[in-house]
Design a protein around this motif. Structure first.
Motif, PDB file in Angstrom:
ATOM      1  N   PRO A 247      -0.730  14.826  -2.752  1.00  0.00           N
ATOM      2  CA  PRO A 247      -1.445  14.621  -4.019  1.00  0.00           C
ATOM      3  C   PRO A 247      -2.393  13.415  -3.926  1.00  0.00           C
ATOM      4  N   PRO A 248      -3.544  13.496  -4.568  1.00  0.00           N
ATOM      5  CA  PRO A 248      -4.567  12.447  -4.463  1.00  0.00           C
ATOM      6  C   PRO A 248      -4.074  11.035  -4.769  1.00  0.00           C
ATOM      7  N   ALA A 249      -3.321  10.864  -5.863  1.00  0.00           N
ATOM      8  CA  ALA A 249      -2.872   9.516  -6.229  1.00  0.00           C
ATOM      9  C   ALA A 249      -1.974   8.927  -5.136  1.00  0.00           C
ATOM     10  N   GLU A 250      -1.106   9.759  -4.585  1.00  0.00           N
ATOM     11  CA  GLU A 250      -0.226   9.288  -3.513  1.00  0.00           C
ATOM     12  C   GLU A 250      -1.033   8.988  -2.252  1.00  0.00           C
ATOM     13  N   THR A 251      -2.021   9.827  -1.967  1.00  0.00           N
ATOM     14  CA  THR A 251      -2.863   9.608  -0.792  1.00  0.00           C
ATOM     15  C   THR A 251      -3.586   8.268  -0.894  1.00  0.00           C
ATOM     16  N   VAL A 252      -4.113   7.973  -2.070  1.00  0.00           N
ATOM     17  CA  VAL A 252      -4.817   6.697  -2.275  1.00  0.00           C
ATOM     18  C   VAL A 252      -3.863   5.532  -2.047  1.00  0.00           C
ATOM     19  N   GLU A 253      -2.624   5.664  -2.546  1.00  0.00           N
ATOM     20  CA  GLU A 253      -1.630   4.604  -2.357  1.00  0.00           C
ATOM     21  C   GLU A 253      -1.296   4.428  -0.866  1.00  0.00           C
ATOM     22  N   LEU A 254      -1.124   5.539  -0.174  1.00  0.00           N
ATOM     23  CA  LEU A 254      -0.810   5.489   1.266  1.00  0.00           C
ATOM     24  C   LEU A 254      -1.968   4.883   2.060  1.00  0.00           C
ATOM     25  N   LEU A 255      -3.182   5.230   1.686  1.00  0.00           N
ATOM     26  CA  LEU A 255      -4.348   4.657   2.365  1.00  0.00           C
ATOM     27  C   LEU A 255      -4.444   3.160   2.097  1.00  0.00           C
ATOM     28  N   GLY A 256      -4.018   2.734   0.910  1.00  0.00           N
ATOM     29  CA  GLY A 256      -3.980   1.306   0.606  1.00  0.00           C
ATOM     30  C   GLY A 256      -3.008   0.578   1.536  1.00  0.00           C
ATOM     31  N   GLN A 257      -1.855   1.213   1.796  1.00  0.00           N
ATOM     32  CA  GLN A 257      -0.882   0.637   2.724  1.00  0.00           C
ATOM     33  C   GLN A 257      -1.469   0.566   4.141  1.00  0.00           C
ATOM     34  N   ARG A 258      -2.172   1.619   4.532  1.00  0.00           N
ATOM     35  CA  ARG A 258      -2.794   1.634   5.861  1.00  0.00           C
ATOM     36  C   ARG A 258      -3.854   0.549   5.966  1.00  0.00           C
ATOM     37  N   HIS A 259      -4.645   0.383   4.903  1.00  0.00           N
ATOM     38  CA  HIS A 259      -5.691  -0.639   4.884  1.00  0.00           C
ATOM     39  C   HIS A 259      -5.072  -2.029   5.060  1.00  0.00           C
ATOM     40  N   ALA A 260      -3.947  -2.270   4.377  1.00  0.00           N
ATOM     41  CA  ALA A 260      -3.273  -3.570   4.492  1.00  0.00           C
ATOM     42  C   ALA A 260      -2.757  -3.789   5.911  1.00  0.00           C
ATOM     43  N   ALA A 261      -2.199  -2.731   6.517  1.00  0.00           N
ATOM     44  CA  ALA A 261      -1.688  -2.836   7.888  1.00  0.00           C
ATOM     45  C   ALA A 261      -2.830  -3.092   8.867  1.00  0.00           C
ATOM     46  N   LEU A 262      -3.946  -2.410   8.666  1.00  0.00           N
ATOM     47  CA  LEU A 262      -5.113  -2.615   9.525  1.00  0.00           C
ATOM     48  C   LEU A 262      -5.651  -4.041   9.383  1.00  0.00           C
ATOM     49  N   THR A 263      -5.663  -4.546   8.154  1.00  0.00           N
ATOM     50  CA  THR A 263      -6.121  -5.924   7.918  1.00  0.00           C
ATOM     51  C   THR A 263      -5.241  -6.911   8.667  1.00  0.00           C
ATOM     52  N   ALA A 264      -3.923  -6.682   8.645  1.00  0.00           N
ATOM     53  CA  ALA A 264      -2.995  -7.555   9.373  1.00  0.00           C
ATOM     54  C   ALA A 264      -3.261  -7.489  10.873  1.00  0.00           C
ATOM     55  N   GLN A 265      -3.534  -6.295  11.382  1.00  0.00           N
ATOM     56  CA  GLN A 265      -3.823  -6.139  12.805  1.00  0.00           C
ATOM     57  C   GLN A 265      -5.134  -6.820  13.184  1.00  0.00           C
ATOM     58  N   VAL A 266      -6.141  -6.671  12.344  1.00  0.00           N
ATOM     59  CA  VAL A 266      -7.429  -7.325  12.584  1.00  0.00           C
ATOM     60  C   VAL A 266      -7.237  -8.838  12.641  1.00  0.00           C
ATOM     61  N   ASP A 267      -6.485  -9.384  11.692  1.00  0.00           N
ATOM     62  CA  ASP A 267      -6.229 -10.831  11.672  1.00  0.00           C
ATOM     63  C   ASP A 267      -5.486 -11.276  12.930  1.00  0.00           C
ATOM     64  N   GLU A 268      -4.510 -10.470  13.354  1.00  0.00           N
ATOM     65  CA  GLU A 268      -3.721 -10.803  14.553  1.00  0.00           C
ATOM     66  C   GLU A 268      -4.607 -10.805  15.811  1.00  0.00           C
ATOM     67  N   ILE A 269      -5.460  -9.792  15.935  1.00  0.00           N
ATOM     68  CA  ILE A 269      -6.341  -9.707  17.113  1.00  0.00           C
ATOM     69  C   ILE A 269      -7.320 -10.875  17.121  1.00  0.00           C
ATOM     70  N   ARG A 270      -7.899 -11.170  15.956  1.00  0.00           N
ATOM     71  CA  ARG A 270      -8.826 -12.309  15.888  1.00  0.00           C
ATOM     72  C   ARG A 270      -8.136 -13.611  16.271  1.00  0.00           C
ATOM     73  N   ASP A 271      -6.884 -13.772  15.823  1.00  0.00           N
ATOM     74  CA  ASP A 271      -6.130 -14.979  16.139  1.00  0.00           C
ATOM     75  C   ASP A 271      -5.850 -15.061  17.643  1.00  0.00           C
TER      76      ASP A 271
END
Length: 198
Positions: free
Chosen positions: A117-141
């Motif tokens: 369902p769209p609302a759940e997909t948006v929530e899951l993509l938000g979780q993925r975005h947060a995980a990707l942000t953490a990975q980006v920060d880790e790689i930059r560090d």
């Protein structure tokens, strides 16, 4: 892509390691982990020894020396053969020059996204975005620390690639989430589900 006698990426890493001189599998595994290659090449001790056997059977490496020590089990070191050197350079040239069709799991999820369902997909993509942000920060560090320690840039190119891929995916995920949050998509999804439900 050319069909290879041993196609496991771990085999390529073993060949590249042996380009520097004879070595034994245990030490090769230690170096791969120490150099962070285990982020790009999936392996464990068993798979490493299996790949070494396959490379030897294919004639790409050969036994160099067996050391018997009463304190430790005997260790056999291997050396690169002429055929192995040719295979290493041919394989590397192909990988660098020719894009290959890869099958990432996220691509599979995107191809089947309509089942969630769209609302759940948006929530899951938000979780993925947060995980990707953490990975980006880790790689930059990691890259910042390496630069501060005087590590030359060519030792960090795989980290630069990981960073570019994750930043691109993060941008894509944010845009996709925004499109899926649009009420028009919810309406189309509802119509699709109703049309598929008996």
């Amino acid at each position: 892509m050319k069909r290879r006698a041993v196609s496991n990426p771990l085999a390529l890493a073993v060949l590249a390691n042996l380009l520097m001189g004879p070595n034994h599998p245990y030490e090769i595994g230690r170096l791969l982990k120490e150099q962070g290659k285990d982020r790009d090449i999936k392996y464990n001790r068993g798979s490493l020894y299996m790949v070494v056997e396959q490379l030897a059977k294919a004639g790409f490496i050969a036994e160099h020396e067996t050391v018997r020590d009463t304190q430790r089990p005997e260790r056999t070191s291997y050396a690169l053969t002429d055929a192995g050197r040719t295979e290493l350079y041919d394989w590397m040239r192909e990988l660098v020059s020719t894009p290959a069709q890869e099958y990432p799991s996220f691509g599979v999820a995107l191809s089947l996204l309509v089942v969630v369902p769209p609302a759940e997909t948006v929530e899951l993509l938000g979780q993925r975005h947060a995980a990707l942000t953490a990975q980006v920060d880790e790689i930059r560090d990691t890259m910042r620390q390496a630069a501060e320690q005087g590590v030359d840039w060519w030792f960090l190119i795989e980290e630069e690639y990981r960073l570019a891929v994750r930043e691109a995916e993060r941008t894509f995920v944010a845009g996709l989430a925004q499109r899926l949050a649009d009420p028009e998509y919810q309406r189309m999804w509802d119509d699709f589900v109703r049309g598929r439900t008996p």
